[in-house]
Scaffold this motif. Sequence first.
Motif, mmCIF file in Angstrom:
data_model
loop_
_atom_site.group_PDB
_atom_site.id
_atom_site.type_symbol
_atom_site.label_atom_id
_atom_site.label_comp_id
_atom_site.label_asym_id
_atom_site.label_seq_id
_atom_site.Cartn_x
_atom_site.Cartn_y
_atom_site.Cartn_z
ATOM 1 N N ALA A 60 -9.458 -63.619 -21.876
ATOM 2 C CA ALA A 60 -10.363 -62.911 -22.786
ATOM 3 C C ALA A 60 -10.695 -61.523 -22.260
ATOM 4 N N LEU A 61 -10.913 -61.412 -20.957
ATOM 5 C CA LEU A 61 -11.213 -60.117 -20.346
ATOM 6 C C LEU A 61 -10.033 -59.159 -20.498
ATOM 7 N N LEU A 62 -8.835 -59.654 -20.240
ATOM 8 C CA LEU A 62 -7.634 -58.816 -20.383
ATOM 9 C C LEU A 62 -7.410 -58.407 -21.830
ATOM 10 N N GLU A 63 -7.632 -59.325 -22.749
ATOM 11 C CA GLU A 63 -7.466 -59.006 -24.176
ATOM 12 C C GLU A 63 -8.435 -57.906 -24.604
ATOM 13 N N THR A 64 -9.668 -57.991 -24.156
ATOM 14 C CA THR A 64 -10.655 -56.966 -24.493
ATOM 15 C C THR A 64 -10.254 -55.627 -23.895
ATOM 16 N N ALA A 65 -9.866 -55.642 -22.630
ATOM 17 C CA ALA A 65 -9.497 -54.391 -21.947
ATOM 18 C C ALA A 65 -8.273 -53.744 -22.579
ATOM 19 N N VAL A 66 -7.238 -54.526 -22.878
ATOM 20 C CA VAL A 66 -6.039 -53.930 -23.468
ATOM 21 C C VAL A 66 -6.314 -53.476 -24.892
ATOM 22 N N GLY A 67 -7.190 -54.158 -25.594
ATOM 23 C CA GLY A 67 -7.553 -53.725 -26.945
ATOM 24 C C GLY A 67 -8.213 -52.359 -26.934
ATOM 25 N N LYS A 68 -9.130 -52.159 -26.001
ATOM 26 C CA LYS A 68 -9.784 -50.852 -25.872
ATOM 27 C C LYS A 68 -8.785 -49.783 -25.452
ATOM 28 N N LEU A 69 -7.896 -50.136 -24.542
ATOM 29 C CA LEU A 69 -6.882 -49.181 -24.099
ATOM 30 C C LEU A 69 -5.946 -48.822 -25.245
ATOM 31 N N TRP A 70 -5.537 -49.798 -26.037
ATOM 32 C CA TRP A 70 -4.648 -49.551 -27.172
ATOM 33 C C TRP A 70 -5.306 -48.618 -28.188
ATOM 34 N N GLU A 71 -6.577 -48.837 -28.443
ATOM 35 C CA GLU A 71 -7.299 -47.958 -29.360
ATOM 36 C C GLU A 71 -7.303 -46.525 -28.837
ATOM 37 N N ARG A 72 -7.478 -46.365 -27.543
ATOM 38 C CA ARG A 72 -7.462 -45.017 -26.965
ATOM 39 C C ARG A 72 -6.075 -44.392 -27.078
ATOM 40 N N ILE A 73 -5.054 -45.156 -26.821
ATOM 41 C CA ILE A 73 -3.677 -44.653 -26.933
ATOM 42 C C ILE A 73 -3.409 -44.168 -28.349
ATOM 43 N N LYS A 74 -3.847 -44.920 -29.334
ATOM 44 C CA LYS A 74 -3.640 -44.517 -30.731
ATOM 45 C C LYS A 74 -4.500 -43.317 -31.105
ATOM 46 N N ARG A 75 -5.708 -43.255 -30.579
ATOM 47 C CA ARG A 75 -6.654 -42.183 -30.927
ATOM 48 C C ARG A 75 -6.312 -40.859 -30.235
ATOM 49 N N GLU A 76 -5.745 -40.948 -29.019
ATOM 50 C CA GLU A 76 -5.443 -39.760 -28.230
ATOM 51 C C GLU A 76 -3.948 -39.748 -27.885
ATOM 52 N N PRO A 77 -3.112 -39.255 -28.779
ATOM 53 C CA PRO A 77 -1.658 -39.316 -28.573
ATOM 54 C C PRO A 77 -1.163 -38.669 -27.283
ATOM 55 N N GLU A 78 -1.881 -37.704 -26.755
ATOM 56 C CA GLU A 78 -1.440 -37.018 -25.536
ATOM 57 C C GLU A 78 -2.008 -37.640 -24.264
ATOM 58 N N TYR A 79 -2.760 -38.715 -24.409
ATOM 59 C CA TYR A 79 -3.396 -39.353 -23.259
ATOM 60 C C TYR A 79 -2.350 -39.903 -22.296
ATOM 61 N N VAL A 80 -2.566 -39.672 -20.997
ATOM 62 C CA VAL A 80 -1.672 -40.183 -19.964
ATOM 63 C C VAL A 80 -2.395 -41.321 -19.243
ATOM 64 N N LEU A 81 -1.780 -42.474 -19.245
ATOM 65 C CA LEU A 81 -2.358 -43.646 -18.605
ATOM 66 C C LEU A 81 -2.495 -43.459 -17.101
ATOM 67 N N THR A 82 -3.561 -44.001 -16.540
ATOM 68 C CA THR A 82 -3.699 -44.051 -15.093
ATOM 69 C C THR A 82 -2.827 -45.199 -14.581
ATOM 70 N N ARG A 83 -2.691 -45.294 -13.284
ATOM 71 C CA ARG A 83 -1.899 -46.373 -12.694
ATOM 72 C C ARG A 83 -2.458 -47.739 -13.100
ATOM 73 N N GLU A 84 -3.780 -47.903 -13.057
ATOM 74 C CA GLU A 84 -4.410 -49.175 -13.412
ATOM 75 C C GLU A 84 -4.226 -49.497 -14.895
ATOM 76 N N GLU A 85 -4.373 -48.472 -15.733
ATOM 77 C CA GLU A 85 -4.170 -48.675 -17.172
ATOM 78 C C GLU A 85 -2.724 -49.050 -17.469
ATOM 79 N N PHE A 86 -1.808 -48.395 -16.774
ATOM 80 C CA PHE A 86 -0.405 -48.697 -16.987
ATOM 81 C C PHE A 86 -0.090 -50.128 -16.572
ATOM 82 N N ALA A 87 -0.669 -50.596 -15.483
ATOM 83 C CA ALA A 87 -0.447 -51.973 -15.043
ATOM 84 C C ALA A 87 -0.902 -52.959 -16.120
ATOM 85 N N LEU A 88 -2.066 -52.714 -16.668
ATOM 86 C CA LEU A 88 -2.577 -53.569 -17.737
ATOM 87 C C LEU A 88 -1.684 -53.477 -18.971
ATOM 88 N N PHE A 89 -1.352 -52.272 -19.381
ATOM 89 C CA PHE A 89 -0.518 -52.073 -20.561
ATOM 90 C C PHE A 89 0.852 -52.717 -20.366
#
Length: 96
Positions: free
Chosen positions: A28-57
């Motif tokens: 559940a924690l991972l689902e929530t975190a990746v959901g928020k990250l996915w929303e950011r990826i869609k909202r900010e097309p030029e956003y570059v993932l951090t190492r931690e975000e990339f691991a989750l993604f």
Amino acid sequence: MANSASSPEVKAALDRARDNQGDTAAVALLETAVGKLWERIKREPEYVLTREEFALFNYFIYRYGKLPEGRRAVEQFWNHYNPNNSASNGSKTYIF
């Protein structure tokens, strides 16, 4: 933030999930975190993932990897990847 990709809770849940020891709370924690990250990826097309975000993604790459936004996020991560700053093992993500 407890459910951001860089939080200790998410990192620990991701480690447990990778070892097939994830419980429902970890999932559940991972689902929530990746959901928020996915929303950011869609909202900010030029956003570059951090190492931690990339691991989750990357853990959820089967879900997002074939979508244009997912491909762009992976490409942008690797285009900005610097092993001196990321302390990664150099593994790559492959999208099937």
